[in-house]
Write a protein that holds these residues in place. Structure first.
Motif, short mmCIF file in Angstrom:
data_model
loop_
_atom_site.label_atom_id
_atom_site.label_comp_id
_atom_site.label_asym_id
_atom_site.label_seq_id
_atom_site.Cartn_x
_atom_site.Cartn_y
_atom_site.Cartn_z
N GLY A 238 -42.52 15.56 -34.64
CA GLY A 238 -41.12 15.01 -34.19
C GLY A 238 -41.10 14.93 -32.53
O GLY A 238 -42.22 14.74 -31.98
N ILE A 239 -40.03 14.71 -32.15
CA ILE A 239 -39.89 14.22 -30.58
C ILE A 239 -39.83 15.46 -29.99
O ILE A 239 -40.28 15.37 -28.52
CB ILE A 239 -38.44 13.56 -30.58
N SER A 240 -39.83 16.76 -30.46
CA SER A 240 -39.73 17.84 -29.63
C SER A 240 -40.94 18.65 -29.63
O SER A 240 -41.62 19.00 -30.80
CB SER A 240 -38.64 18.81 -29.94
N GLY A 241 -41.67 18.66 -28.59
CA GLY A 241 -43.27 19.26 -28.56
C GLY A 241 -43.24 20.60 -28.98
O GLY A 241 -44.08 21.22 -29.47
N SER A 242 -42.31 21.15 -28.70
CA SER A 242 -42.18 22.99 -28.77
C SER A 242 -41.85 23.01 -30.23
O SER A 242 -42.35 24.04 -30.88
CB SER A 242 -41.17 23.46 -27.77
N LEU A 243 -40.55 22.30 -30.61
CA LEU A 243 -40.40 22.56 -32.05
C LEU A 243 -41.50 22.03 -33.23
O LEU A 243 -41.55 22.52 -34.13
CB LEU A 243 -39.20 21.67 -32.50
N ASN A 244 -42.79 21.54 -32.60
CA ASN A 244 -43.62 20.88 -33.42
C ASN A 244 -44.49 21.93 -33.73
O ASN A 244 -45.43 21.72 -34.47
CB ASN A 244 -44.48 19.58 -32.66
N ILE A 245 -44.57 23.21 -33.15
CA ILE A 245 -45.32 24.33 -33.35
C ILE A 245 -44.65 25.24 -33.86
O ILE A 245 -43.47 25.97 -33.40
CB ILE A 245 -45.86 24.96 -31.79
N LEU A 246 -44.64 25.32 -35.38
CA LEU A 246 -43.70 26.19 -36.28
C LEU A 246 -44.52 27.33 -36.78
O LEU A 246 -45.64 27.28 -37.57
CB LEU A 246 -43.42 25.28 -37.29
N ASP A 247 -43.87 28.63 -36.76
CA ASP A 247 -44.32 29.85 -37.29
C ASP A 247 -43.48 29.69 -38.67
O ASP A 247 -42.33 30.10 -38.68
CB ASP A 247 -43.88 31.05 -36.36
N ALA B 46 -30.00 12.80 -37.55
CA ALA B 46 -31.10 13.39 -37.25
C ALA B 46 -32.17 12.43 -37.30
O ALA B 46 -33.28 12.56 -36.66
CB ALA B 46 -31.37 14.58 -38.38
N TRP B 47 -32.30 11.65 -38.26
CA TRP B 47 -33.44 10.61 -38.36
C TRP B 47 -33.46 10.08 -36.87
O TRP B 47 -34.60 9.78 -36.41
CB TRP B 47 -33.16 9.43 -39.28
N LEU B 48 -32.48 9.55 -36.37
CA LEU B 48 -32.72 8.82 -35.07
C LEU B 48 -32.85 9.66 -33.99
O LEU B 48 -33.63 9.13 -33.11
CB LEU B 48 -31.20 7.85 -34.83
N ASN B 49 -32.41 10.96 -33.92
CA ASN B 49 -32.42 11.57 -32.89
C ASN B 49 -33.94 12.50 -32.72
O ASN B 49 -34.28 12.70 -31.78
CB ASN B 49 -31.48 13.04 -32.96
N TYR B 50 -34.81 12.67 -33.89
CA TYR B 50 -35.73 13.41 -33.90
C TYR B 50 -37.08 12.60 -34.21
O TYR B 50 -38.31 13.17 -33.87
CB TYR B 50 -35.66 14.62 -34.84
N ALA B 51 -36.97 11.60 -34.29
CA ALA B 51 -38.19 10.54 -34.74
C ALA B 51 -38.35 9.56 -33.33
O ALA B 51 -37.59 9.54 -32.64
CB ALA B 51 -37.91 9.55 -35.65
#
Length: 701
Positions: free
Chosen positions: A320-329, A87-92
């Protein structure tokens, strides 16, 4: 046994963590010493700094993104350190965001990341043998692990184990004990109302002869003799356990002492605990965040003061690397964590936790106490929002909007933010990047109820979306609400000529004359954005912000806008990602112009830096399809004599297990592969060179 109020406790714990982080962040830098905080702010009883929007922070990046190991690898088996390492390598994005990239041998996280990148597996990647004692025992072992405690309620042994595995990716010994201690404390807080019982539960999960246990016990003993003077206890910590006793940038032991002090002298009061943790100095956002999680779970949602909760407004951003996951409800994410808790415990999900619709879609139901789902208003003179637990369309909650003395022509917007620009933040801490969470073609639906008290005319609303670059509000026609009746408002998000959407909501307008000002309540419930999207991204309308080009999250390479095209110049593998992280069957298209270099790709179903399909122009006059599964592997190729400086229309399609590459409208290459069922899209290259990309079109199938 999972408690009956589990979801609400998870919600309170995660909110508590983010409140603590936000409180401590402004006084985190080393220049903010204990004495400087005291002399400047005195007794802290509220946030010391206002933010337009609070930018990303490493103390929440890690807890959210590293927990994704439970989705990607440890799905049906116990967690292992290497799962979190992946997860470190994949999401950073290397060198940007996520955590402090302070240099190899200086920053523990940077050191561990480079170890992993070079093939050193976890837990060796964080071991004393690999990195030395100083690096291995910095504070990061306990600041990225709160969520592992939240998904393991009422089981302190399992919670400690689940904390130890992630911490061992980057830390060892005292660093690991800090993770085990806090995860056990969080787990115990689900079934206890006594903070000292919680602390002692944490101590049972770490070695009794550890330095970590020693500093916690020292604080407990001092508190027993001097229960009313936390500053005297702090003086003891400085004298016997201070930063001068430990090497490195931010050692765990002094901060462990502060956490124990804050929890002891906070005496079970949420606000007082995070305030003491902040006033002590040292690593303020980390310490206030950790104790905020524990006290949030322990005290429950009603104990979180409105002065601290309101600015959070149920929304945070990540980097993180995903711009959509970076907006968190936050309410949505609390449900995700609660589902994981049931899964880990081997229990069936209760009906209220069954997921709504497809991942990545918007479902806001306002069921959690006080929840607002980050809805905003444009004019606080005319409107105010708060949660309601007395009026609802379904369930037990809604969002209440006070409409206060509007007259004909007065307007106020109520809206959700699916995208952010740089000017909406006060700073660039940890470089958040964003992809919109909603797109043209999707359907917006909401339920609205009117309780109007005054005014000759009924309140009217107009659904709208706003486009990013021109800030134009695309109105969908005015609707008069119906007194004391729920109505359904539904519309399809229109095309915005290649722009991005950064607001979705309603415009509220008063129709009454000034002699009879409009006054009353509107209630919003069951707000959803669902369905298939169909849109294009005009590169000319994008901006360079946060070190990237909107709406892409870039990893390596020099990215610019060159004469209306997206330009990538690179000397190493470099990629850009955008779109919904959970998009499944779709195609993307862009005009690709190779300037120099051996390959020029589009990406599809990208799940991070280490998982995707890549296809396009390959080396030696080929068209190619690759799969990246922690290493690129060529799956198919065919002859295609492409030329530098010539533009080609590339279209990449994913339907089920079939991935097809189209060149200039013709299918040229295809594969069958079941590795990745969903993901973002983007572009990039494995080799040195330069490529120009035209506008991107996206269509869900």
């Amino acid at each position: 046994m999972i408690p009956q109020n589990y979801l609400e406790k998870v919600y309170a714990g995660f909110l508590g963590m983010n409140i603590g982080i936000r409180l401590g962040a402004p006084v985190e830098p080393t220049i903010w010493t204990y004495s400087r905080i005291r002399d400047t702010y005195g007794e802290i009883t509220d946030y010391v700094k206002d933010y337009k929007n609070f930018a990303a922070d490493d103390d929440v990046n890690g807890p959210v993104y590293f927990l994704r190991a439970l989705y990607d690898d440890a799905v049906d088996r116990p967690l292992e350190p290497q799962d979190v390492a992946r997860a470190w390598l994949n999401y950073a994005r290397e060198g940007v965001g996520m955590f402090w990239w302070g240099g190899y041998g200086i920053s523990t996280e940077h050191t561990a990341y480079l170890n992993l990148k070079k093939g050193v597996p976890a837990p060796q990647s964080g071991s004393i043998q690999q990195n030395g004692k100083t690096i291995a025992e910095q504070i990061g072992g306990q600041i990225f692990i709160d969520t592992w405690g939240l998904v393991n309620p009422c089981n302190i042994k399992r919670a400690a184990d689940y904390g130890q595995a992630p911490a061992s990716v980057s830390h060892d010994r005292e660093g690991i004990w800090g993770a085990s201690f806090f995860c056990a404390c969080i787990s115990k807080a689900f079934e206890s109302s006594d903070i000292f019982e919680v602390i002692h539960a944490g101590l049972t999960q770490i070695p009794a002869d550890s330095t970590y246990a020693a500093v916690v016990n020292t604080v407990l003993s001092f508190h027993k003799e001097h229960p009313d003077d936390w500053r005297a206890c702090y003086d003891l910590l400085v004298r016997d356990w201070g930063y001068d006793k430990y090497s490195g940038a931010c050692h765990i032991i002094p901060n462990a002492g502060v956490c124990a002090l804050a929890m002891s002298y906070g005496a079970g009061d949420f606000a007082r605990t995070i305030e003491i943790a902040t006033m002590c100095g040292w690593d303020t956002d980390c310490n206030a965040g950790n104790v905020g999680t524990v006290l949030g779970v322990l005290c429950g949602i009603d104990a979180l003061p409105e002065r601290y909760r309101a600015p959070i407004n149920d929304g945070i951003v990540l980097s993180g690397i995903s711009g959509s996951l970076n907006i968190l409800d936050i309410p949505t994410y609390a449900c995700e964590m609660a589902r994981l808790g049931y899964r880990i415990d081997g229990q069936n999900l209760p009906e209220y936790l069954q997921p709504h619709g497809k991942p990545g879609e918007i479902y806001f139901d306002f069921e959690l106490p006080g929840s607002t789902h980050n809805f905003r208003i444009s004019n606080s003179f005319f409107c105010r929002t708060k949660h309601s637990d007395t009026v609802s369309y379904s369930g037990k909650g809604s969002l209440q909007i006070l409409v206060d003395r509007m007259v004909r022509g007065d307007q106020c917007k109520l809206y959700y933010k699916p995208f952010f620009r740089r000017d909406e933040f006060s700073d660039e801490r940890y470089s958040p990047v964003f992809s919109p969470t909603v797109y043209p073609g999707q359907t917006v639906s909401m339920k609205l109820y009117l309780d109007q008290w005054n005014g000759w005319e009924t309140i009217g609303i107009a659904p709208y979306v706003r486009s990013m670059s021109d800030k134009k509000e695309h109105l969908q026609g005015y609707i008069k609400l119906v007194q004391e009746q729920w109505i359904d408002v539904t519309f399809i998000i229109p095309q915005v000529d290649g722009d991005l959407i950064d607001e979705v909501g309603i415009v509220i307008e008063g129709y009454s004359p000034s002699k009879a000002k409009t006054l009353g309540m509107i209630y919003l419930d069951d707000f959803t954005i669902t369905g298939k999207s169909d849109y294009f991204i005009s590169i000319q309308k994008q901006r360079k912000e946060f070190g990237t080009i909107t709406p892409f999250s870039t990893d390596h390479g020099a990215w610019t806008i060159d004469d209306g095209k997206l330009s990538l110049m690179r000397c190493e593998p470099s990629f850009a990602y955008t779109g919904c992280y959970y998009a499944k069957d779709y195609d993307i298209c862009s005009t690709v112009t190779p300037i120099n270099g051996e390959n020029h790709f589009l990406l599809i179903r990208a799940q991070g830096a280490m998982r995707c399909y890549a296809a396009g122009l390959g080396e030696h006059g080929k068209a190619v399809i690759y799969k990246n599964d922690f290493g690129f592997q060529k799956l198919a190729e065919t002859d295609f004599q492409w030329e530098f400086g010539k533009s080609y229309e590339l279209r990449l399609e994913a339907v089920g297990s079939e991935i097809t590459l189209f060149l200039n409208g013709n299918p040229i290459l295809g594969i069958h592969d079941t590795s990745f069922e969903y993901g973002m899209y983007g572009c990039g290259s494995l080799t040195m060179g330069r490529t120009l990309y035209g506008d991107f079109s996206f269509r869900e199938i």
